[in-house]
Write a protein that holds these residues in place. Structure first.
Motif, PDB file in Angstrom:
ATOM      1  N   PRO A   1      19.668  -7.672 -55.360  1.00 34.79           N
ATOM      2  CA  PRO A   1      18.714  -7.599 -54.248  1.00 34.79           C
ATOM      3  C   PRO A   1      19.128  -6.590 -53.184  1.00 34.79           C
ATOM      4  N   TYR A   2      20.446  -6.428 -52.991  1.00 33.35           N
ATOM      5  CA  TYR A   2      20.919  -5.428 -52.029  1.00 33.35           C
ATOM      6  C   TYR A   2      20.654  -4.013 -52.551  1.00 33.35           C
ATOM      7  N   ALA A   3      20.865  -3.820 -53.857  1.00 31.85           N
ATOM      8  CA  ALA A   3      20.678  -2.491 -54.454  1.00 31.85           C
ATOM      9  C   ALA A   3      19.217  -2.057 -54.388  1.00 31.85           C
ATOM     10  N   LEU A   4      18.297  -2.990 -54.606  1.00 29.19           N
ATOM     11  CA  LEU A   4      16.877  -2.667 -54.504  1.00 29.19           C
ATOM     12  C   LEU A   4      16.525  -2.250 -53.074  1.00 29.19           C
ATOM     13  N   GLY A   5      17.047  -2.998 -52.102  1.00 34.24           N
ATOM     14  CA  GLY A   5      16.818  -2.628 -50.699  1.00 34.24           C
ATOM     15  C   GLY A   5      17.458  -1.299 -50.361  1.00 34.24           C
ATOM     16  N   PHE A   6      18.644  -1.055 -50.915  1.00 34.62           N
ATOM     17  CA  PHE A   6      19.351   0.209 -50.685  1.00 34.62           C
ATOM     18  C   PHE A   6      18.503   1.395 -51.139  1.00 34.62           C
ATOM     19  N   ALA A   7      17.958   1.298 -52.350  1.00 35.56           N
ATOM     20  CA  ALA A   7      17.144   2.388 -52.882  1.00 35.56           C
ATOM     21  C   ALA A   7      15.904   2.613 -52.022  1.00 35.56           C
ATOM     22  N   ALA A   8      15.299   1.513 -51.543  1.00 33.35           N
ATOM     23  CA  ALA A   8      14.119   1.638 -50.692  1.00 33.35           C
ATOM     24  C   ALA A   8      14.460   2.323 -49.375  1.00 33.35           C
ATOM     25  N   GLY A   9      15.562   1.919 -48.763  1.00 29.42           N
ATOM     26  CA  GLY A   9      15.962   2.539 -47.497  1.00 29.42           C
ATOM     27  C   GLY A   9      16.259   4.015 -47.639  1.00 29.42           C
ATOM     28  N   ALA A  10      16.912   4.373 -48.745  1.00 29.34           N
ATOM     29  CA  ALA A  10      17.224   5.781 -48.984  1.00 29.34           C
ATOM     30  C   ALA A  10      15.951   6.604 -49.152  1.00 29.34           C
ATOM     31  N   MET A  11      14.968   6.058 -49.877  1.00 31.55           N
ATOM     32  CA  MET A  11      13.734   6.801 -50.104  1.00 31.55           C
ATOM     33  C   MET A  11      12.907   6.918 -48.826  1.00 31.55           C
ATOM     34  N   ILE A  12      12.833   5.857 -48.049  1.00 32.72           N
ATOM     35  CA  ILE A  12      12.060   5.923 -46.806  1.00 32.72           C
ATOM     36  C   ILE A  12      12.687   6.907 -45.826  1.00 32.72           C
ATOM     37  N   PHE A  13      14.012   6.978 -45.795  1.00 30.35           N
ATOM     38  CA  PHE A  13      14.667   7.965 -44.928  1.00 30.35           C
ATOM     39  C   PHE A  13      14.226   9.374 -45.297  1.00 30.35           C
ATOM     40  N   VAL A  14      14.195   9.655 -46.586  1.00 27.02           N
ATOM     41  CA  VAL A  14      13.787  10.971 -47.068  1.00 27.02           C
ATOM     42  C   VAL A  14      12.347  11.277 -46.673  1.00 27.02           C
ATOM     43  N   VAL A  15      11.477  10.276 -46.821  1.00 25.91           N
ATOM     44  CA  VAL A  15      10.062  10.457 -46.478  1.00 25.91           C
ATOM     45  C   VAL A  15       9.899  10.820 -45.009  1.00 25.91           C
ATOM     46  N   VAL A  16      10.556  10.055 -44.142  1.00 27.33           N
ATOM     47  CA  VAL A  16      10.370  10.236 -42.703  1.00 27.33           C
ATOM     48  C   VAL A  16      11.105  11.463 -42.182  1.00 27.33           C
ATOM     49  N   GLU A  17      12.279  11.733 -42.742  1.00 25.28           N
ATOM     50  CA  GLU A  17      13.097  12.838 -42.231  1.00 25.28           C
ATOM     51  C   GLU A  17      12.676  14.186 -42.791  1.00 25.28           C
ATOM     52  N   GLU A  18      12.142  14.201 -44.031  1.00 25.72           N
ATOM     53  CA  GLU A  18      11.850  15.493 -44.651  1.00 25.72           C
ATOM     54  C   GLU A  18      10.413  15.674 -45.104  1.00 25.72           C
ATOM     55  N   LEU A  19       9.920  14.808 -45.970  1.00 22.98           N
ATOM     56  CA  LEU A  19       8.632  15.068 -46.602  1.00 22.98           C
ATOM     57  C   LEU A  19       7.482  15.144 -45.604  1.00 22.98           C
ATOM     58  N   ILE A  20       7.338  14.140 -44.747  1.00 18.08           N
ATOM     59  CA  ILE A  20       6.222  14.148 -43.803  1.00 18.08           C
ATOM     60  C   ILE A  20       6.339  15.284 -42.782  1.00 18.08           C
ATOM     61  N   PRO A  21       7.514  15.492 -42.140  1.00 14.81           N
ATOM     62  CA  PRO A  21       7.603  16.626 -41.212  1.00 14.81           C
ATOM     63  C   PRO A  21       7.333  17.967 -41.884  1.00 14.81           C
ATOM     64  N   THR A  22       7.847  18.164 -43.102  1.00 14.92           N
ATOM     65  CA  THR A  22       7.633  19.434 -43.802  1.00 14.92           C
ATOM     66  C   THR A  22       6.164  19.640 -44.125  1.00 14.92           C
ATOM     67  N   SER A  23       5.485  18.568 -44.537  1.00 10.49           N
ATOM     68  CA  SER A  23       4.075  18.691 -44.918  1.00 10.49           C
ATOM     69  C   SER A  23       3.178  19.018 -43.730  1.00 10.49           C
ATOM     70  N   GLN A  24       3.643  18.742 -42.507  1.00 15.00           N
ATOM     71  CA  GLN A  24       2.810  18.961 -41.326  1.00 15.00           C
ATOM     72  C   GLN A  24       3.301  20.093 -40.429  1.00 15.00           C
ATOM     73  N   ARG A  25       4.359  20.766 -40.858  1.00 16.89           N
ATOM     74  CA  ARG A  25       4.965  21.791 -40.010  1.00 16.89           C
ATOM     75  C   ARG A  25       4.057  22.992 -39.778  1.00 16.89           C
ATOM     76  N   GLU A  26       3.235  23.348 -40.776  1.00 17.74           N
ATOM     77  CA  GLU A  26       2.402  24.546 -40.685  1.00 17.74           C
ATOM     78  C   GLU A  26       1.006  24.265 -40.147  1.00 17.74           C
ATOM     79  N   GLY A  27       0.799  23.098 -39.571  1.00 11.47           N
ATOM     80  CA  GLY A  27      -0.480  22.798 -38.937  1.00 11.47           C
ATOM     81  C   GLY A  27      -1.509  22.131 -39.828  1.00 11.47           C
ATOM     82  N   ASN A  28      -1.147  21.837 -41.088  1.00 12.96           N
ATOM     83  CA  ASN A  28      -2.090  21.187 -42.001  1.00 12.96           C
ATOM     84  C   ASN A  28      -1.988  19.666 -41.871  1.00 12.96           C
ATOM     85  N   THR A  29      -2.090  19.194 -40.639  1.00 19.17           N
ATOM     86  CA  THR A  29      -1.820  17.787 -40.351  1.00 19.17           C
ATOM     87  C   THR A  29      -2.780  16.839 -41.056  1.00 19.17           C
TER      88      THR A  29
END
Length: 279
Positions: free
Chosen positions: A229-257
């Protein structure tokens, strides 16, 4: 002797091999995305941002239904008084580990100049830094696939949310969002004048880590079942960090919000439907 179908053959494999194959499929789709450089020199930034938004939506939905929900179900079956404790603590640890990697591993996010590279300062070329950025978040994707295959083999989930079918759906969802990630590395390099072959090679390299990460995740949870159960949560936390820190900011950086946000919503819905209906 009756011949085995592909599905029967796959189900008969050890979970570590199932995870490795699932991770390899994600590497394949990353390579397919990177191969676009052989037919086009560039793609629309709006299309790329929409695709990255879609990838973010897929990862958010996968984190909820494929990882956090099974984590809580397993914690309950193992007798935890508060079933949210393993999921929450694992989630926080996963985000922290990726944050440390983000702080120290040299990498460069898509669309930024080389002098804005993060991590320890190096003299690595721009191409290498771009590859490292995608590689950093392909690791938690691989771990998520492996952990879920390992969880399916454990047999300790009474709700049936952690199954081989669910692990296959997770691998499929991650593979879908790996297509734009391959393009995200190869296309900018091609646009800067790097040869098609080298651009493709850099793009596919970013996905190579998914397969061994998946195998490692499966081995870890099979060897030490109480950490599931900890490992499943670990994987989720790692993926959400990536989404918030990289994917969403990168997708909106050029004004295509707006279009990038729509991509995120569609990606979330697609993965939710896949997971609930097939997983």
């Amino acid at each position: 002797m009756e011949e085995l179908s592909i599905s029967q053959w796959f189900l008969g494999l050890h979970p570590v091999w199932q995870a490795f194959i699932g991770g390899s499929f994600c590497w394949l789709t990353t390579s397919i995305g990177a191969s676009v450089v052989f037919i086009r020199r560039e793609v629309s930034r709006k299309f790329l941002d929409t695709s990255l938004g879609f990838a973010a939506g897929v990862m958010i939905a996968a984190s909820i239904w494929s990882l956090i929900e099974p984590s809580m179900a397993m914690a309950e079956s193992l007798g935890y008084s508060f079933e949210w404790v393993p999921a929450t603590s694992g989630f926080l640890l996963g985000a922290l580990v990726i944050r440390l990697g983000d702080a120290y591993l040299p990498h460069l996010h898509l669309g930024l100049p080389q002098d804005m590279a993060e991590g320890i300062k190096t003299k690595w070329r721009r191409a290498t830094l771009l590859v490292m950025a995608i590689t950093l978040h392909n690791i938690p994707e691989g771990l998520a696939i492996g952990v879920l295959f390992g969880a399916a083999a454990s047999g300790i989930d009474p709700t049936g949310t952690a199954t081989v079918a669910a692990a296959i759906v997770l691998a499929l969802g991650i593979a879908m969002q790996d297509l734009p990630e391959g393009m995200a590395v190869s296309m900018p390099l091609r646009g800067e004048g790097v040869s098609a072959a080298r651009s493709f090679n850099y793009g596919q390299l970013s996905g190579m880590v998914t397969a061994p990460s998946a195998a490692l995740g499966a081995m870890a949870v099979i060897a030490i079942q109480p950490i599931l159960p900890y490992a499943l949560g670990f994987a989720a936390g790692a993926m959400i960090f990536v989404v918030v820190e990289e994917l969403i900011p990168t997708s909106q950086r050029e004004g295509n919000t707006d279009i990038a946000t729509l991509g995120t919503i569609i990606g979330f819905c697609v993965m939710m439907v896949l997971d609930v209906s097939l997983g």
